[in-house]
Design a protein around this motif. Structure first.
Motif, PDB file in Angstrom:
ATOM      1  N   SER A   1      19.562  46.440  59.587  1.00 65.62           N
ATOM      2  CA  SER A   1      21.002  47.210  59.561  1.00 65.62           C
ATOM      3  C   SER A   1      20.552  48.841  59.166  1.00 65.62           C
ATOM      4  CB  SER A   1      22.052  46.558  58.989  1.00 65.62           C
ATOM      5  OG  SER A   1      21.263  46.383  57.232  1.00 65.62           O
TER       6      SER A   1
ATOM      7  N   GLU B   1      23.968  38.144  63.113  1.00 69.54           N
ATOM      8  CA  GLU B   1      24.115  39.349  62.096  1.00 69.54           C
ATOM      9  C   GLU B   1      24.209  40.240  63.088  1.00 69.54           C
ATOM     10  OE1 GLU B   1      22.834  42.994  58.402  1.00 69.54           O
ATOM     11  OE2 GLU B   1      21.341  41.081  59.238  1.00 69.54           O
TER      12      GLU B   1
ATOM     13  N   TRP C   1      20.340  51.549  61.539  1.00 72.21           N
ATOM     14  CA  TRP C   1      20.938  51.635  63.615  1.00 72.21           C
ATOM     15  C   TRP C   1      22.637  52.496  62.730  1.00 72.21           C
ATOM     16  CZ3 TRP C   1      19.065  50.989  67.927  1.00 72.21           C
ATOM     17  CH2 TRP C   1      18.438  50.119  68.154  1.00 72.21           C
TER      18      TRP C   1
ATOM     19  N   ALA D   1      25.787  51.778  63.108  1.00 72.67           N
ATOM     20  CA  ALA D   1      26.765  50.698  63.659  1.00 72.67           C
ATOM     21  C   ALA D   1      26.560  49.920  65.242  1.00 72.67           C
ATOM     22  CB  ALA D   1      28.238  50.410  62.313  1.00 72.67           C
TER      23      ALA D   1
END
Length: 380
Positions: free
Chosen positions: A175, A206, A178, A180
């Motif tokens: 995460s 997720e 990236w 979002a």
């Protein structure tokens, strides 16, 4: 130019120098670190080479000491590193992590990879002949997150094709890498273009909000011939379509007619089935009980074990068991990389009867001392 040798596996992606703490604690409190290497694709490459496969790693590193260390360390596992390019203008990536399990809130990772040499990989500077001269091409979602050029390269490699190597893709969602809004659609598109896909059940929730377990993930991803859903300590489920060798995840063998795709050769998209439209085999294999030292790198090791068994043409059940065993080798060591069990040892354990497999207990050192991998005998 001379055509590259065809190897079992090509792994393309960034590797970094890893700094591991000498004791538990916050990064702010740890006084010293030990140097190692880490990178999803190179982890897979090293584990497969250690298991006896011919493997090539394709990447870029800086023209610096850390780049020297990475290339030498990966080569020491028996991986072909001749296609790793040195970048005089960009550094080798590094990262620091705590000793805790990545799944806990106490775990910290500090990446220093922005603008790294590997992030400059593109379709223009990666030789497609080198990448496709293999039976299996292994990629991951981490590479797609590094830069627009890296994403373009992965989209090309997972794009429509009629032959060439099987494309293996590990979602490997991070995460922190990236923007979002981007990850869900980008990763979904890449996964739908692959032949073999690895994804964690928690990871699917997720990234895509899928909460219905392996079957729901398969409904989202009907295209890959083989979909492996990792379910943590419970085990893993594999779905395989019954629609020909490529769809079934059988790695092409150049000795028996498998031919890597030539650059510029016209290809056609493979048909994408609608959910539930194609016959498929579904197999679940529970994970053995493991005394965990650290979880980092276990997913890469699982992929390596599964791909090794795929290259050997083993049944699905054995592929999952080899994935579990190779993961257990990493789970029982603190480093990102661990030597896998010998092929004979892994084959012996993978062939256990179901009840014996269910009693398997794997503790640190089990790959060095076969007797450490024991079946727990019930008390009369």
């Amino acid at each position: 130019m001379h055509a590259p040798d065809v190897v079992d596996v090509v792994a393309l992606g960034e590797s970094m120098v890893t700094f591991l703490p000498t004791r538990p604690g916050r990064l702010a409190d740890v006084p010293s670190f030990e140097r190692g290497i880490g990178g999803a694709e190179s982890n897979v490459a090293c584990a497969l080479a250690a298991a006896g496969h011919a493997v090539r790693w394709v990447s870029r590193v800086g023209a610096d000491g850390f780049g020297d260390h990475l290339v030498e360390a990966v080569a020491a596992y028996g991986v072909d590193v001749t296609s790793v390019r040195r970048d005089p203008d960009r550094p080798t990536g590094v990262y620091f992590r705590t000793a805790g399990d990545r799944a806990t809130h106490a775990h910290e990772v500090a990446y220093y990879r922005t603008g790294s040499a590997a992030s400059a990989m593109t379709s223009a500077n990666v030789d497609p002949r080198v990448v496709r001269a293999c039976r299996v091409l292994h990629l991951s979602g981490i590479t797609a997150a590094l830069s627009a050029g890296c994403l373009g390269l992965l989209r090309e490699l997972t794009g429509p094709r009629s032959d060439g190597p099987l494309v293996s893709f590990d979602i490997n969602h991070r995460s922190g890498l990236w923007p979002a809004p981007d990850a869900p659609q980008v990763l979904l598109g890449l996964a739908r273009g692959a032949d073999i896909v690895f994804v964690g059940e928690d990871e699917a929730e997720e990234v895509w909000g899928v909460t219905g377990g392996p079957s729901a993930i398969r409904e989202l991803l009907p295209e890959p011939g083989v979909l492996v859903v990792k379910q943590g300590a419970r085990g893993a489920t594999v779905f395989r379509r019954a629609a020909g060798d490529r769809a079934a995840g059988a790695a092409p063998d150049p000795k028996t007619g498998g031919t890597p795709t030539a650059p510029g050769r016209a290809t056609t998209p493979r048909p994408a089935p609608t959910p539930g439209s194609a016959r498929q085999t579904v197999v679940f294999v529970p994970a053995p009980t493991v005394e965990v030292a650290a979880a980092t790198g276990a997913g890469d090791a699982f992929a390596a074990g599964f791909l090794s068994a795929t290259l050997r043409g083993l049944p699905l059940k054995a592929r999952l068991r080899h994935g579990h065993l190779t993961a257990a080798a990493t789970l029982t060591t603190p480093a990102d990389l661990a030597p896998p069990p010998t092929r004979a040892h892994a084959d012996h354990l993978a062939a256990l009867a179901d009840d014996s497999w269910g009693r398997l207990r794997l503790a640190p050192g089990w790959t060095d001392i076969p007797d450490r991998a024991e079946e727990e005998v019930p008390t009369p």
